[in-house]
Design a protein around this motif. Structure first.
Motif, short mmCIF file in Angstrom:
data_model
loop_
_atom_site.label_atom_id
_atom_site.label_comp_id
_atom_site.label_asym_id
_atom_site.label_seq_id
_atom_site.Cartn_x
_atom_site.Cartn_y
_atom_site.Cartn_z
N PHE A 125 0.82 -1.21 0.00
CA PHE A 125 0.00 0.00 0.00
C PHE A 125 0.85 1.27 0.00
CE2 PHE A 125 -2.46 3.33 2.23
CZ PHE A 125 -3.55 3.41 1.36
N SER A 126 2.14 1.14 0.31
CA SER A 126 2.99 2.33 0.40
C SER A 126 3.14 3.06 -0.93
CB SER A 126 4.38 1.96 0.93
OG SER A 126 5.08 1.17 0.00
N TYR A 127 2.75 2.40 -2.04
CA TYR A 127 2.82 3.08 -3.34
C TYR A 127 1.84 4.25 -3.43
CZ TYR A 127 5.96 -0.47 -5.21
OH TYR A 127 7.05 -1.28 -5.44
N ILE A 128 0.99 4.38 -2.43
CA ILE A 128 0.11 5.55 -2.36
C ILE A 128 0.93 6.83 -2.26
CG2 ILE A 128 -0.14 5.65 0.16
CD1 ILE A 128 -3.01 6.05 -2.39
N VAL A 129 2.22 6.69 -1.93
CA VAL A 129 3.11 7.85 -1.84
C VAL A 129 3.26 8.54 -3.20
CG1 VAL A 129 5.39 6.83 -2.39
CG2 VAL A 129 5.20 8.60 -0.62
N PHE A 130 2.86 7.86 -4.29
CA PHE A 130 2.90 8.48 -5.61
C PHE A 130 1.92 9.66 -5.70
CE2 PHE A 130 4.39 4.47 -8.13
CZ PHE A 130 5.61 4.53 -7.47
N LEU A 131 1.02 9.76 -4.72
CA LEU A 131 0.06 10.88 -4.67
C LEU A 131 0.31 11.77 -3.45
CD1 LEU A 131 -3.22 8.89 -5.51
CD2 LEU A 131 -1.90 10.33 -7.08
N ALA A 132 1.50 11.68 -2.87
CA ALA A 132 1.77 12.32 -1.58
C ALA A 132 1.67 13.83 -1.60
CB ALA A 132 3.16 11.89 -1.08
N VAL A 133 2.21 14.49 -2.62
CA VAL A 133 2.24 15.95 -2.64
C VAL A 133 0.82 16.51 -2.74
CG1 VAL A 133 3.07 18.00 -3.87
CG2 VAL A 133 4.55 16.00 -3.64
N TYR A 134 0.03 15.98 -3.66
CA TYR A 134 -1.37 16.39 -3.76
C TYR A 134 -2.11 16.07 -2.47
CZ TYR A 134 -2.49 17.91 -8.56
OH TYR A 134 -2.65 18.63 -9.72
N GLY A 135 -1.87 14.89 -1.93
CA GLY A 135 -2.56 14.46 -0.72
C GLY A 135 -2.29 15.39 0.45
N ALA A 136 -1.03 15.77 0.63
CA ALA A 136 -0.68 16.64 1.75
C ALA A 136 -1.34 18.01 1.60
CB ALA A 136 0.84 16.79 1.82
N ASP A 137 -1.25 18.59 0.42
CA ASP A 137 -1.83 19.92 0.20
C ASP A 137 -3.35 19.89 0.40
OD1 ASP A 137 -2.46 22.50 -0.59
OD2 ASP A 137 -1.09 22.50 -2.29
N THR A 138 -4.00 18.86 -0.12
CA THR A 138 -5.46 18.78 -0.03
C THR A 138 -5.93 18.54 1.40
OG1 THR A 138 -5.61 17.89 -2.28
CG2 THR A 138 -7.50 17.55 -0.83
N ILE A 162 10.10 12.15 -4.72
CA ILE A 162 9.53 11.29 -3.67
C ILE A 162 9.29 9.88 -4.20
CG2 ILE A 162 7.44 10.89 -2.29
CD1 ILE A 162 7.28 13.95 -1.93
N SER A 163 8.73 9.79 -5.40
CA SER A 163 8.45 8.48 -6.00
C SER A 163 9.75 7.72 -6.28
CB SER A 163 7.65 8.65 -7.29
OG SER A 163 6.42 9.30 -7.03
N ALA A 164 10.76 8.44 -6.77
CA ALA A 164 12.05 7.81 -7.05
C ALA A 164 12.68 7.29 -5.76
CB ALA A 164 12.99 8.81 -7.72
N GLY A 165 12.49 8.03 -4.67
CA GLY A 165 13.02 7.59 -3.38
C GLY A 165 12.42 6.27 -2.94
N LEU A 166 11.12 6.12 -3.13
CA LEU A 166 10.46 4.86 -2.76
C LEU A 166 10.98 3.70 -3.60
CD1 LEU A 166 8.09 3.67 -0.98
CD2 LEU A 166 6.74 3.76 -3.07
N ILE A 167 11.21 3.96 -4.88
CA ILE A 167 11.62 2.90 -5.79
C ILE A 167 13.09 2.49 -5.58
CG2 ILE A 167 12.01 2.32 -8.23
CD1 ILE A 167 9.61 4.18 -8.87
N TYR A 168 13.96 3.48 -5.37
CA TYR A 168 15.39 3.20 -5.40
C TYR A 168 16.08 3.13 -4.03
CZ TYR A 168 15.07 4.06 -10.42
OH TYR A 168 14.75 4.00 -11.76
N LEU A 169 15.58 3.84 -3.03
CA LEU A 169 16.28 3.84 -1.74
C LEU A 169 16.12 2.51 -1.01
CD1 LEU A 169 15.44 7.43 -0.36
CD2 LEU A 169 17.60 6.62 -1.38
N PRO A 170 17.19 2.01 -0.41
CA PRO A 170 17.13 0.75 0.35
C PRO A 170 16.55 0.98 1.75
CG PRO A 170 19.37 1.59 0.40
CD PRO A 170 18.58 2.54 -0.47
N ILE A 171 15.26 1.25 1.80
CA ILE A 171 14.60 1.56 3.07
C ILE A 171 13.23 0.89 3.07
CG2 ILE A 171 13.61 3.69 2.10
CD1 ILE A 171 13.84 4.98 4.86
N ASN A 172 12.75 0.53 4.25
CA ASN A 172 11.42 -0.04 4.38
C ASN A 172 10.38 0.93 3.81
OD1 ASN A 172 8.75 -0.13 6.15
ND2 ASN A 172 9.62 -2.20 6.13
N HIS A 173 9.53 0.43 2.94
CA HIS A 173 8.57 1.29 2.23
C HIS A 173 7.63 2.03 3.18
CE1 HIS A 173 8.82 -0.43 -2.13
NE2 HIS A 173 9.97 -0.04 -1.66
#
Length: 316
Positions: free
Chosen positions: A207-220, A268-279
């Protein structure tokens, strides 16, 4: 074909006076054609015509929600009518997903409400030149990349949507826009991206792929919380979003603001895809970071919006 269809729509919109007139809450000052985002609906129909009806229930749902939004662009409809159609369309999307069952009815109900909220939030964010098209490209690009890995949706479908976004941006992502997306555009592209994102989440069970909408989500979400704190009617138009204050009170060019939202979301999306961190840890960090950034921005700049409102009241 999409370019030709868009140009044909411009002639129809001009002929029948489908326009957006500026008002107190607007971020533009001239009359502009409304509904140019109908090209996203054309894209879905063309995909079905050329590649087959791969997702019939999704296409039906998209057509329903797109057409009712287009009617609303021409003649304002009651909220109840739009919501009934939106819930029906999301229900059809869920049927396409194959997730409808009586055992988990309460989860489906919650998901329905959340998804209707997301497509309306996407509509709320459609207020300046380039933001809907640019941000949608920022959401689509990582979906195309991940589809090459997980194969969760038809790649030609994503490419077709991408072409429609580029066509729309050609006419909208500029200092003086030729057209606005209208509800038909913002609601339709939100529905399309939500469908692709939903398939990705179901395929990966992440479900962490919801971060692809993070910027809009935060502002809204944070703007809604702010308006509740101010005891405002949430159904009334406003210009209190962070991006609106940037464009209106801080006088930052629309295209610059839109490009910034686009770039931040891509990072932000690139960070989720490439960083070696728990999603999920990453999702939490992004939520905290965006919330902090929003609060600091408003603390520094919101007084400019209050001064604008006072000046307009004095003029009237």
């Amino acid at each position: 074909m999409l370019i030709l269809l868009e140009l044909a729509y411009f002639r129809v919109a001009d002929r029948f006076n489908i326009i957006d007139k500026p008002n107190l809450r607007s971020s533009h000052k001239t009359i502009v054609l409304r509904g140019g985002g109908i090209v996203f609906l054309f894209a879905a129909w063309l995909y079905a015509a050329f590649f087959g009806l791969t997702y019939p229930w999704f296409i039906i749902g998209l057509s329903l929600v797109g057409l009712i939004s287009f009617i609303d662009d021409i003649h304002s409809l009651p909220d109840s009518v739009r919501l009934v159609v939106q819930f029906t369309a999301i229900f059809l999307m869920f049927y396409q997903f194959g997730i409808l069952n009586l055992q988990d009815w309460w989860m489906v109900l919650i998901a329905l409400i959340v998804c209707v909220g997301i497509i309306n939030a996407y509509n709320f964010m459609d207020g300046i030149n380039g933001i809907t098209g640019g941000y949608s490209i920022a959401v689509l690009v990582p979906l195309i990349y991940l589809n090459g890995i997980y194969d969760f949706i038809s790649q030609p479908f994503l490419y077709t949507v991408g072409i429609s976004l580029m066509v729309f941006c050609f006419f909208n992502f500029r200092k003086k826009a030729k057209c606005f997306a209208g509800d038909v555009g913002s609601i339709s592209i939100a529905f399309i991206l939500l469908f692709a994102l939903g398939l990705l989440i179901l395929k990966t069970q992440d479900f962490s792929y919801i971060v692809f909408l993070a910027v809009y989500g935060a502002d809204t979400i944070l703007t809604i919380c702010h308006r509740i704190q101010l005891h405002e009617n949430l159904g009334e138009a406003h210009r209190k979003h962070a991006y609106q204050i940037m464009a209106n009170e801080l006088k930052i060019p629309h295209t610059t603001v839109s490009s910034s939202y686009m770039a931040i979301q891509l990072l932000i999306s690139a960070g989720l895809i490439y960083l070696p961190i728990n999603h999920y840890l990453y999702l939490g960090i992004i939520i905290v970071a965006l919330t902090t950034a929003y609060l600091l921005f408003m603390k520094k700049n919101y007084h400019l919006h209050e001064e604008y409102l006072k000046s307009k009241l004095l003029q009237s």
